[in-house]
Design a protein around this motif. Sequence first.
Motif, PDB file in Angstrom:
ATOM      1  N   UNK A  86      35.162  65.755  23.923  1.00 22.56           N
ATOM      2  CA  UNK A  86      35.970  66.237  24.326  1.00 22.56           C
ATOM      3  C   UNK A  86      37.309  65.730  24.444  1.00 22.56           C
ATOM      4  N   UNK A  87      37.000  64.088  24.437  1.00 19.66           N
ATOM      5  CA  UNK A  87      38.702  62.832  24.063  1.00 19.66           C
ATOM      6  C   UNK A  87      38.919  63.935  22.881  1.00 19.66           C
ATOM      7  N   UNK A  88      38.692  63.502  21.893  1.00 23.76           N
ATOM      8  CA  UNK A  88      38.724  63.960  20.523  1.00 23.76           C
ATOM      9  C   UNK A  88      40.089  65.265  20.819  1.00 23.76           C
ATOM     10  N   UNK A  89      38.797  66.377  21.586  1.00 22.25           N
ATOM     11  CA  UNK A  89      40.158  67.860  20.905  1.00 22.25           C
ATOM     12  C   UNK A  89      41.121  67.685  22.319  1.00 22.25           C
ATOM     13  N   UNK A  90      40.928  67.041  23.251  1.00 20.74           N
ATOM     14  CA  UNK A  90      41.935  67.078  24.562  1.00 20.74           C
ATOM     15  C   UNK A  90      43.063  65.948  24.119  1.00 20.74           C
ATOM     16  N   UNK A  91      43.171  65.001  23.357  1.00 24.84           N
ATOM     17  CA  UNK A  91      43.955  64.225  22.429  1.00 24.84           C
ATOM     18  C   UNK A  91      44.510  64.981  21.465  1.00 24.84           C
ATOM     19  N   UNK A  92      43.560  65.908  20.490  1.00 25.04           N
ATOM     20  CA  UNK A  92      44.590  66.688  19.874  1.00 25.04           C
ATOM     21  C   UNK A  92      45.046  67.706  20.039  1.00 25.04           C
ATOM     22  N   UNK A  93      44.610  68.494  21.157  1.00 19.73           N
ATOM     23  CA  UNK A  93      45.503  70.044  21.354  1.00 19.73           C
ATOM     24  C   UNK A  93      46.454  69.242  22.157  1.00 19.73           C
ATOM     25  N   UNK A  94      46.124  68.556  22.823  1.00 24.58           N
ATOM     26  CA  UNK A  94      47.635  68.347  24.072  1.00 24.58           C
ATOM     27  C   UNK A  94      48.429  66.777  23.862  1.00 24.58           C
ATOM     28  N   UNK A  95      47.982  66.036  23.373  1.00 20.74           N
ATOM     29  CA  UNK A  95      48.457  64.717  22.680  1.00 20.74           C
ATOM     30  C   UNK A  95      48.927  64.579  21.794  1.00 20.74           C
ATOM     31  N   UNK A  96      49.094  65.779  20.067  1.00 28.85           N
ATOM     32  CA  UNK A  96      49.549  65.279  18.822  1.00 28.85           C
ATOM     33  C   UNK A  96      47.964  64.522  18.238  1.00 28.85           C
TER      34      UNK A  96
END
Length: 194
Positions: A86-96
Motif C-alpha cells: 500500500x505504501x508503494x502504491x500510494x507513493x507512486x500514485x500521489x507522491x511521485x
Amino acid sequence: MLFAAIIACEVGFWVLLGAGLLARYRWRRRGLSTALLICVPLLDVVLLAVSVIDLRSGAEASLRHGLAAAYIAYSVMFGHQTIRWADRKYAHRFAGGPPPPKPPADGWPRVRVETTFWLRMVAAYGITWVVTGAMVWLVGDWSRTEGLVAFTAGLARVPLIAALWPVSWAVSVLRRRGRRSADEQSSEHDRIPG
C-alpha cells in the motif's frame, strides 16, 4: 461480540493504514505516520484478548474464534507485506514515487515468487495452530474448544489448494524446458550430415 471485534479490527487495519499513509505523504508528518502504522499490530493483540476473554467467560469455541485465530495469523505473516504494498502504491500514485515493482511474469523467478507466497500461507496456518493451542490451553476445557480445533484442522485445505499455483508454474517451466531441449536436439540432428 467477537464477530464485531473481528470486523472492527479489519476496518481498523485499513483506517490506520490509510491514516498512516496520509500522514506520511499528504501532511508530511513522518513521526505521526510511523506511530499510526505501529498501532496496526496492536489490533491483533486486542483481537486475541477479546477472543480469550470470550472463551474464559464461558462461550463455546466456534467459527468466530477460529476466524480470530486465522486473522491474527494472516496479519502476522502478511500484514507488513500489505502495508509495504500500500505504501508503494500510494507513493507512486500521489507522491511521485517510482512504480511498484511487478512480480516476474514467467520462468523460475515466477516459481520463486509463488513458492514464497505459499510458504507464507503455510507459516500462517502454523501460527493459526499456535493461537488455537493457546486458546485451548487458556480455556482448559476440551468440550468447549473442540469446535475451534475442528475449524483449524479444516483450514488445512487453504494451503493445500494454494500449493497448486507454485506446482503448476514449476511444471509449466519444466515442460517448456523439455520442449526446448527436444527442439535443440532435433535441430542438431538435422545439421549432422548423414
